[in-house]
Every structure is written in structure tokens, then in C-alpha cells.
Design a protein around this motif. Sequence first.
Motif, mmCIF file in Angstrom:
data_model
loop_
_atom_site.group_PDB
_atom_site.id
_atom_site.type_symbol
_atom_site.label_atom_id
_atom_site.label_comp_id
_atom_site.label_asym_id
_atom_site.label_seq_id
_atom_site.Cartn_x
_atom_site.Cartn_y
_atom_site.Cartn_z
ATOM 1 N N GLY A 93 0.807 -1.218 0.000
ATOM 2 C CA GLY A 93 0.000 0.000 0.000
ATOM 3 C C GLY A 93 0.836 1.263 0.000
ATOM 4 O O GLY A 93 0.526 2.234 -0.702
ATOM 5 N N ASP A 94 1.911 1.246 0.793
ATOM 6 C CA ASP A 94 2.811 2.403 0.828
ATOM 7 C C ASP A 94 3.458 2.633 -0.535
ATOM 8 O O ASP A 94 3.565 3.765 -1.008
ATOM 9 C CB ASP A 94 3.910 2.208 1.877
ATOM 10 C CG ASP A 94 3.369 2.131 3.288
ATOM 11 O OD1 ASP A 94 2.385 2.838 3.587
ATOM 12 O OD2 ASP A 94 3.926 1.355 4.091
ATOM 13 N N ARG A 95 3.875 1.539 -1.167
ATOM 14 C CA ARG A 95 4.527 1.652 -2.471
ATOM 15 C C ARG A 95 3.544 2.089 -3.560
ATOM 16 O O ARG A 95 3.914 2.832 -4.465
ATOM 17 C CB ARG A 95 5.212 0.338 -2.830
ATOM 18 C CG ARG A 95 6.440 0.084 -1.951
ATOM 19 C CD ARG A 95 7.038 -1.290 -2.187
ATOM 20 N NE ARG A 95 8.161 -1.513 -1.304
ATOM 21 C CZ ARG A 95 9.446 -1.420 -1.671
ATOM 22 N NH1 ARG A 95 9.753 -1.109 -2.915
ATOM 23 N NH2 ARG A 95 10.399 -1.640 -0.799
ATOM 24 N N LEU A 96 2.299 1.633 -3.465
ATOM 25 C CA LEU A 96 1.278 2.103 -4.403
ATOM 26 C C LEU A 96 1.081 3.608 -4.259
ATOM 27 O O LEU A 96 1.032 4.343 -5.259
ATOM 28 C CB LEU A 96 -0.051 1.384 -4.170
ATOM 29 C CG LEU A 96 -0.195 -0.005 -4.757
ATOM 30 C CD1 LEU A 96 -1.441 -0.694 -4.194
ATOM 31 C CD2 LEU A 96 -0.250 0.049 -6.272
ATOM 32 N N LYS A 97 0.975 4.056 -3.024
ATOM 33 C CA LYS A 97 0.763 5.485 -2.769
ATOM 34 C C LYS A 97 1.954 6.314 -3.261
ATOM 35 O O LYS A 97 1.771 7.344 -3.925
ATOM 36 C CB LYS A 97 0.532 5.725 -1.280
ATOM 37 C CG LYS A 97 0.244 7.167 -0.953
ATOM 38 C CD LYS A 97 -0.049 7.351 0.521
ATOM 39 C CE LYS A 97 -0.325 8.808 0.819
ATOM 40 N NZ LYS A 97 -0.620 9.034 2.240
ATOM 41 N N ILE A 98 3.159 5.867 -2.973
ATOM 42 C CA ILE A 98 4.357 6.582 -3.415
ATOM 43 C C ILE A 98 4.398 6.663 -4.938
ATOM 44 O O ILE A 98 4.681 7.715 -5.514
ATOM 45 C CB ILE A 98 5.633 5.890 -2.865
ATOM 46 C CG1 ILE A 98 5.743 6.138 -1.362
ATOM 47 C CG2 ILE A 98 6.879 6.366 -3.598
ATOM 48 C CD1 ILE A 98 6.785 5.279 -0.667
ATOM 49 N N SER A 99 4.082 5.547 -5.594
ATOM 50 C CA SER A 99 4.099 5.515 -7.063
ATOM 51 C C SER A 99 3.044 6.442 -7.648
ATOM 52 O O SER A 99 3.290 7.147 -8.634
ATOM 53 C CB SER A 99 3.876 4.087 -7.563
ATOM 54 O OG SER A 99 4.931 3.252 -7.138
ATOM 55 N N SER B 251 -3.858 12.323 -7.757
ATOM 56 C CA SER B 251 -4.701 12.155 -6.576
ATOM 57 C C SER B 251 -5.331 10.766 -6.649
ATOM 58 O O SER B 251 -5.228 10.079 -7.673
ATOM 59 C CB SER B 251 -5.805 13.213 -6.577
ATOM 60 O OG SER B 251 -6.693 12.972 -7.676
ATOM 61 N N GLN B 252 -6.021 10.373 -5.583
ATOM 62 C CA GLN B 252 -6.745 9.101 -5.623
ATOM 63 C C GLN B 252 -7.873 9.168 -6.653
ATOM 64 O O GLN B 252 -8.199 8.162 -7.284
ATOM 65 C CB GLN B 252 -7.278 8.746 -4.243
ATOM 66 C CG GLN B 252 -6.177 8.346 -3.287
ATOM 67 C CD GLN B 252 -6.678 8.100 -1.883
ATOM 68 O OE1 GLN B 252 -7.698 8.641 -1.469
ATOM 69 N NE2 GLN B 252 -5.934 7.286 -1.141
ATOM 70 N N ASN C 254 -12.590 3.726 -3.422
ATOM 71 C CA ASN C 254 -12.644 2.924 -2.204
ATOM 72 C C ASN C 254 -11.629 1.775 -2.263
ATOM 73 O O ASN C 254 -10.933 1.506 -1.273
ATOM 74 C CB ASN C 254 -14.062 2.378 -1.989
ATOM 75 C CG ASN C 254 -14.256 1.806 -0.620
ATOM 76 O OD1 ASN C 254 -13.829 2.396 0.366
ATOM 77 N ND2 ASN C 254 -14.878 0.639 -0.551
ATOM 78 N N SER C 255 -11.527 1.127 -3.414
ATOM 79 C CA SER C 255 -10.526 0.054 -3.570
ATOM 80 C C SER C 255 -9.124 0.615 -3.417
ATOM 81 O O SER C 255 -8.277 0.021 -2.735
ATOM 82 C CB SER C 255 -10.661 -0.616 -4.936
ATOM 83 O OG SER C 255 -11.848 -1.347 -5.025
ATOM 84 N N ILE C 256 -8.874 1.750 -4.041
ATOM 85 C CA ILE C 256 -7.554 2.382 -3.970
ATOM 86 C C ILE C 256 -7.207 2.727 -2.522
ATOM 87 O O ILE C 256 -6.097 2.467 -2.054
ATOM 88 C CB ILE C 256 -7.498 3.623 -4.893
ATOM 89 C CG1 ILE C 256 -7.636 3.179 -6.355
ATOM 90 C CG2 ILE C 256 -6.219 4.418 -4.679
ATOM 91 C CD1 ILE C 256 -7.981 4.286 -7.320
ATOM 92 N N ILE C 257 -8.160 3.292 -1.806
ATOM 93 C CA ILE C 257 -7.941 3.623 -0.392
ATOM 94 C C ILE C 257 -7.635 2.357 0.398
ATOM 95 O O ILE C 257 -6.702 2.322 1.211
ATOM 96 C CB ILE C 257 -9.169 4.361 0.198
ATOM 97 C CG1 ILE C 257 -9.280 5.767 -0.400
ATOM 98 C CG2 ILE C 257 -9.100 4.412 1.718
ATOM 99 C CD1 ILE C 257 -10.597 6.465 -0.097
#
Length: 133
Positions: free
Chosen positions: A4-10, A17-18, A30-33
Motif C-alpha cells: 500500500g505504501d509503495r502504491l501510494k508513493i508511485s 490524486s486518488q 474505495n478500492s484504492i484507499i
Amino acid sequence: MAIGDRLKISRERLGWSQYRMEEESGYSRNSIINWETGVRVPRADILAELAKLLNTTSAYLVGETDDPLPPAPEAQTSARRDEYTGITRGSSPLLNLAIIFETLKHDGSNMSEEERAAVMSLLTACIHEISKK
């Protein structure tokens, strides 16, 4: 570091934005979150799609490597022919630059579509000149 951290960083590396990620990926915010917070982990096939979309690798997202960048395009396509010039990909630095530019996932925040088209047109013209020599 978790997936999840790596997805957010990427995602953030692209300036997305999401909401933008939702638009680009077709997956709900919601899936992304849930993925970014570690509530859920995307299936392997979805993870591969996300890696491609985010211009990274599945290996980076799952923590097998700390290098977020995918292999250089010429390493992936050295035997393919360029559809515009007919010369072998990876055969000139300028052509490599054009290939890299074309394969980048550009989020549009730094360059308009007109600017991008103008740059690609210029690179294509240069490639044609090189291929004549």
C-alpha cells in the motif's frame, strides 16, 4: 515498506490524486484507499496492471526491489522495429530518447497535449534525418 505504501508513493510520484488514479485505472477510489491503507491487497493480475499504469514494476510494489523504475525501453524492445522510421529500436541515442518519452505515462501537469505532440514531431523529424545517414 508495505504494498500500500509503495502504491501510494508511485501514485504520488506521478502527481496523481486518488481521484485521478480512479479515472486512470478504472478501479474505485474505495478500492484504492483500501489498497493504500493495507486493508486489502490487490490480486496479482490487478497489481501487474497497476504497476504498468504507475510506470513501475510488480517487483517494486511487492518489495522485491527498491528500484521503482521499470527496465529501460531499449532493453525490452531492442529487436522490435520502430513503426515510424523502420530502423531498429535502440540503435541511436535520439531514437532511445523518443522511445523513452513515448513510453512515459505523462499525467499532463507539466506539458499540454499540443506541447507533447510538438516535441514528438520534432523527435520524429530528427529520427528520420538520422535514419537517412
